[in-house]
Structures are given as structure tokens and as C-alpha cells.
Design a protein around this motif. Structure first.
Motif, short mmCIF file in Angstrom:
data_model
loop_
_atom_site.label_atom_id
_atom_site.label_comp_id
_atom_site.label_asym_id
_atom_site.label_seq_id
_atom_site.Cartn_x
_atom_site.Cartn_y
_atom_site.Cartn_z
N PHE A 83 1.20 -1.17 -0.50
CA PHE A 83 0.19 0.08 0.01
C PHE A 83 0.91 1.52 -0.07
O PHE A 83 1.69 1.40 0.61
CB PHE A 83 -1.02 -0.34 1.36
CG PHE A 83 -2.06 -1.45 1.55
CD1 PHE A 83 -2.95 -0.67 0.33
CD2 PHE A 83 -1.90 -1.62 1.71
CE1 PHE A 83 -4.05 -2.06 0.31
CE2 PHE A 83 -2.94 -2.93 2.54
CZ PHE A 83 -3.80 -2.94 1.53
N ASN A 105 -6.91 2.06 2.67
CA ASN A 105 -5.84 1.54 2.26
C ASN A 105 -6.63 -0.10 2.40
O ASN A 105 -7.17 -0.78 3.02
CB ASN A 105 -4.59 0.72 2.72
CG ASN A 105 -4.30 2.50 3.00
OD1 ASN A 105 -3.95 3.36 1.71
ND2 ASN A 105 -3.49 2.76 3.87
N LEU A 160 -6.92 1.97 -2.85
CA LEU A 160 -6.98 2.98 -2.00
C LEU A 160 -7.81 4.64 -1.97
O LEU A 160 -8.26 4.56 -3.49
CB LEU A 160 -5.47 3.86 -2.63
CG LEU A 160 -4.11 3.07 -2.79
CD1 LEU A 160 -2.60 4.07 -2.79
CD2 LEU A 160 -3.70 2.48 -0.99
#
Length: 576
Positions: free
Chosen positions: A79, A372, A449
Motif C-alpha cells: 500500500f 487502504n 486506496l
């Protein structure tokens, strides 16, 4: 499901691994110490080390990057945990530090913006989405679903913004004007003091007939500007999101036009306004800069928290770590926020009370909660159903705007936050970087995201952002996504929720503000961070603020770091 408190983090970065391999040990003294290994601190370190200084970077976390970082929270999923797109990084920095040579790889996006509608609309009642990119004719065709007038006006709107950005571009690479410095500078120093004045005058001259439009962008509500240009709400709402990103403000607020302008200032591979994903996540930016700095001899250490900046008779002497270790340096550069740098790290009594009062008034209000998400399949939007199986479609590759049918939805979410409420109508920007970068997730799975607004730092009624309220808000966001892409919730493997207090605690962002302070007209240029503390040199000799709390502000730009390094190099002989 992996929630925020169950996150599993990467144990170390390539930089700290290199340090161990090279047998690096902290020395007792350096030419320069950089506090914080965010991208601006790393930029400053790279420039200083290339110039021949002995530089040490000290990072309190277990990995470098600050907010430009990659973390493997859910196993197998990488992420960009805070910042998530690249555009604003200055071309001069890319060139000077040879970042592509040092590993920076990007995926340019085109199209760039996708706004699905929950219900069909437009002129014929059948339009389902708005997709915008770099092709003018295709943009016009997309916008014409909602307004023929807007389809004709959009290219001129873009061209005007491009002209304004080109005019002010030199200001991003030069220090802000400091009028006291200009007036008091010796004849020897006049040239360096006048350089910012020349840059400003050059920008004003090149603005030409766009000066009135620039003044309006700096002072007027974005909504007023967009209403004059356009009539279709999906277009206006999509554009309005850029006027409030990271800002606790409504498009109806004066000055929100500048935030809109700030987000079109970028350039990648010679393409103005282009945005891209970084291979491996945003930590790839920080790692490339660190690779350059280390290749030239800089020392970067993680898990080294600075507790205090050492001073003696108003001159910086070095730093003290949390474990009591003292490290001396001729100069110290702080990549922390102005609040942390001046009010937390400097010894009490260092600054005048007037300076302290100004710093306490500096606005760090943040509306941002970053979520995330790891998913086992691509989102399938009702407006544009997946027709290629597991293969991403063009709209998966860009920024997806949800709850953007009407600008009033953005304003309503802002009003909820002002009352300390968890809004039921969050503004959501969704990106799926794994749609272009296969290194981020297992085959067939994806990284999603979510940059969401508006969430208050403090909730009404004295409630805290505990796990219950974090998950309550995330569930609301997921319910909104489900309306546009049924099946999304079922696809979720894990999620990481970062509210404003979480962003503050995790990344050292005071108030959770991603820009190190609000990008309002009263906190820009010669008044950033405050009128009394503007400029690269701090009231304490040999201390420099190199983070986004200084001119020209936030975003993964690197300019504050570069400008601070240039100032150090100009001053270094006199400080030695």
C-alpha cells in the motif's frame, strides 16, 4: 479481516538494510543532520551530500519515506499508505538527482478521472459516467453528454490554468520573498536576496491577460469560478474535488481556488499536469532519492527518534536522540512540521513569545481519512460493467470520484465535519494502482486506496476515533462504494483505516494535515509558516525547515527540501 490495529508492517527498508550491510554506525559529529526521512528531508540530504557535506538522516519510524511510503499491511499487498499519486515532484529534482537511474519507475495514467453516476442522467437521461483524460476531442464528447456549452468551454478552461501554472512555475523553484532580508541584506548578499523578487516579477510579467483570473483563483471560492465556466454538475463536482483535497474547506469558501491550482502544477516526462503511479508504491519515490543520497555517501538511519535540537547561544549544535545520544552537527535541517520543529524539538525559551504565539495560530486542520483496502477482484461499476473479466478497463486506472454527482454533496459533507459528525455522504477519491502496477498485489487481486473527506479531528460529544468509530466510518464509505460497484464489500480481504489523529500519530503530521499546514492564502509564500518565521533560515542560526511547512508547501514536490539545501550551501562557510 485485517483492521488498523492488526496491521503487519515491513520490518525494514532497503536503506536501513544497506546501512547494516555497510556497517554504518552513528558518528559523534556530522556536517549536517536531517531530522526525518520524508521525501523532502531525503531530497535535502541528497543535494548536500552531492555537494560534499557529510550528511546523516535520522528517522523515528522503522522505514523511510514519511508520508511517501510503501507498507505491506495485508500480506502480499503493498500500500501507498498515505500519499498515493505522483505529479508535483519538480523536474529539476528528477534531473539533478537522476532518480530514474536510482530506481524510480512510473506508470502514467490516461484517462485521469472517472465519475460514475449512481443513476443515469445527462441531456438524454442515459449518461452513466464522465471519463476525462488527455485527449481533447474525447473529453469534449464525454462532457457533451451533460452540456454542449461545457464541452466547448472545457479546453479553454484547461488552457487558462496551464498558462497560469507556467507563469508561476519559477516561484516553486525559488525561495519566497523575505522583505526584511531584502532590506537588510549587505551589498554582497543583495543578489541572492533579490533573486526571489526577480522570480516574482517575472511571473507577474508573464501572467499577462491572465492576471485577473489568477487573482480570482487565489481569493475566490472555487465554486464561483466553476459556476462561471460550466453548468453541468457532474463536471463541476469532479473539478471541485481538487479545490478541497486535504483542506477542511468547501468549494464555496474563498481561496479554495488556489488548492485547485496547486493540484495541476505537476509535470512528468515532459507532460504538464500528468499524474502517475509509482512502481512499488510511493515508497519508490523516497527509495530512489535515498539511493542517490547513499550512493554519494549519506548515512540514513531508521528507528532513531530525535527528542531535542541542541542549541547554544541561539546557534544550533546538533540533536539529542530519545535514548539520550548526542550527535553534533554544523547545521540541522528539520523535515518535521513547524509545530514539531519549533515548539516540540527546540528548548523552551529559544523563540520569542511573539513567534510562539504565531506558531500556535498556524492552522493544521485536516479533513482526511485514508482507507487502504486489499480486494480479491476488480470493482465492477454498474455505470461501466467489467467486460474484460479480470483485466482492468481504462476507468479502473484513473482517479474515481464517488458522491460527485453534485457539488452540494461536497459542501454537505464539509458541514457535517464542522459539527463533529461522522458524515453519511463522504467525498471519496478511489485509486487502484495495481490496475497498472502488477507488483503491488497477488495476481487477480488488487490494492484499492481511498482518500476520503470530510472527517473531523475531534468527534462531537467527546467521542474518540476508537476502533468502533473508525470501522463505523469505513463501513459508511464501503456502503457508498457498494452503491456504485455492487459486490465491492464482498471482495474486501483487509483494510487499514487512518483518521486525522492516526495520520498525526503514524506519520508525525500535526493535526493529520497532509500538507504540514493548511494551504490557505494567509499560510502561503512569504507567510509560510508564519509572517515572522517565513523563509528557509530559522530564528536559530544553523537550523533550517526543509519540510512542506515551508514554501512552496505540500504534496510530493521536493522543492522545500531542495531550497533548504541550497540555503545551507550558501551559508555553510559562515556557519563553519
Amino acid at each position: 479481516m485485517f483492521h488498523r490495529h492488526h496491521t503487519k508492517l515491513l520490518s525494514c527498508t532497503a536503506s536501513s538494510a544497506k546501512a547494516l550491510f555497510r556497517g554504518l554506525q552513528l558518528k559523534a559529529k556530522y556536517d549536517a543532520i536531517v531530522v526525518g526521512a520524508g521525501h523532502n528531508g531525503l531530497v535535502a540530504a541528497a543535494y548536500l551530500q552531492k555537494a560534499g557535506l557529510d550528511v546523516c538522516v535520522l528517522e523515528r519510524r522503522h522505514l523511510i519515506g514519511g508520508a511517501a511510503v510503501t507498507e505491506e499491511i495485508v500480506p502480499g499487498f503493498k500500500f501507498s499508505r498515505a500519499s498515493y499519486l505522483l505529479s508535483l515532484l519538480r523536474p529539476q529534482i528528477m534531473q539533478d538527482l537522476e532518480l530514474k537511474k536510482y530506481g524510480l519507475k512510473i506508470y502514467l495514467r490516461n484517462p485521469s478521472s472517472y465519475t460514475p453516476l449512481a443513476e443515469p442522467g445527462g441531456l438524454d437521461g442515459k449518461a452513466k459516467s464522465l471519463l476525462l483524460g488527455r485527449e481533447g476531442q474525447e473529453n469534449a464528447r464525454q462532457i457533451a453528454q451533460f452540456s454542449q456549452k461545457d464541452a466547448k468551454a472545457f479546453s479553454e478552461y484547461e488552457h487558462q490554468l496551464e498558462r497560469i501554472v507556467s507563469a508561476i512555475d519559477p516561484l516553486l523553484d525559488n525561495p519566497a520573498i523575505s522583505l526584511p532580508s531584502v532590506m537588510s541584506a549587505s551589498l554582497k548578499d543583495k543578489w541572492s536576496s533579490v533573486r526571489p523578487v526577480r522570480a516574482l516579477m517575472g511571473s507577474v510579467k508573464s501572467m499577462g491577460s491572465d492576471m485577473e483570473a489568477f487573482y480570482e483563483l487565489m481569493t475566490a471560492p472555487a465554486q464561483k469560478i466553476l459556476d462561471r465556466w460550466f453548468e453541468s454538475e457532474p463536471l463541476k463536482a469532479t473539478l471541485a474535488t481538487d479545490s478541497v483535497i486535504g483542506a477542511m474547506a468547501s468549494p464555496q469558501h474563498p481561496g479554495s481556488g488556489y488548492v485547485l491550482l496547486h493540484h495541476v502544477m505537476g509535470e512528468l516526462d515532459g507532460i504538464k499536469g500528468a499524474w502517475a503511479y509509482v512502481q512499488g508504491g510511493m515508497g519508490g519515490v523516497s527509495q530512489a532519492i535515498a539511493n542517490c543520497a547513499e550512493d554519494h555517501g549519506a548515512s540514513i538511519f531508521c528507528d532513531k527518534q530525535v527528542a531535542q535540537i541542541l542549541t547554544d547561544h541561539d546557534k544550533t549544535q546538533g540533536v539529542v536522540l530519545a535514548d539520550g545520544t548526542e550527535i553534533k552537527a554544523k547545521v540541522v535541517l528539520s523535515n518535521a512540521t513547524p509545530k514539531v520543529t519549533y515548539l516540540d524539538l527546540l528548548p523552551q525559551g529559544t523563540l520569542a513569545q511573539e513567534e510562539i504565539d504565531q506558531l500556535k495560530q498556524f492552522d493544521y486542520t485536516s479533513p482526511v481519512t485514508k482507507i487502504n483496502v486489499a480486494v480479491d477482484r476488480l470493482p465492477n461499476f454498474t455505470a461501466d460493467p467489467n467486460t474484460k473479466g479480470a483485466e482492468p478497463m481504462p476507468h479502473h486506472q484513473c482517479t474515481i470520484h464517488l458522491n460527485c454527482e453534485d457539488s452540494s454533496l461536497i459542501h454537505d459533507a464539509y458541514l457535517d465535519a464542522q459539527q463533529g459528525k461522522i458524515t453519511e455522504r463522504p467525498m471519496i477519491e478511489m485509486v487502484i494502482p495495481s490496475s497498472l502496477d502488477p507488483t503491488l498485489a497477488p495476481s487477480g487481486s488488487h490494492v484499492v486506496l481511498l482518500f476520503t473527506q470530510f472527517t473531523p479531528y475531534k468527534l462531537a460529544g467527546g467521542e474518540e476515533w476508537d476502533d468502533h468509530n473508525r470501522n463505523k466510518y469505513a463501513d459508511i464509505v464501503f456502503d457508498v462504494i457498494e452503491r456504485y460497484a455492487p459486490g465491492f464489500k464482498e471482495s474486501v480481504i483487509g483494510r487499514d483505516i487512518l483518521t486525522p489523529p492516526d495520520l498525526e500519530k503514524t506519520f508525525g503530521l500535526t493535526g493529520g494535515n497532509i500538507f504540514h499546514g493548511t494551504m490557505s492564502l494567509d499560510q502561503l509564500y512569504m507567510t509560510r509558516p508564519t509572517p515572522g518565521l517565513a523563509g528557509l533560515r530559522c530564528p536559530v542560526s544553523a537550523l533550517y525547515l526543509c519540510g512542506s511547512g515551508n514554501h512552496p508547501g505540500g504534496g510530493v514536490m521536493g522543492s522545500p527540501g531542495r531550497l533548504a539545501a541550497k540555503a545551507v550551501l550558501r551559508d555553510f562557510k559562515s556557519l563553519s
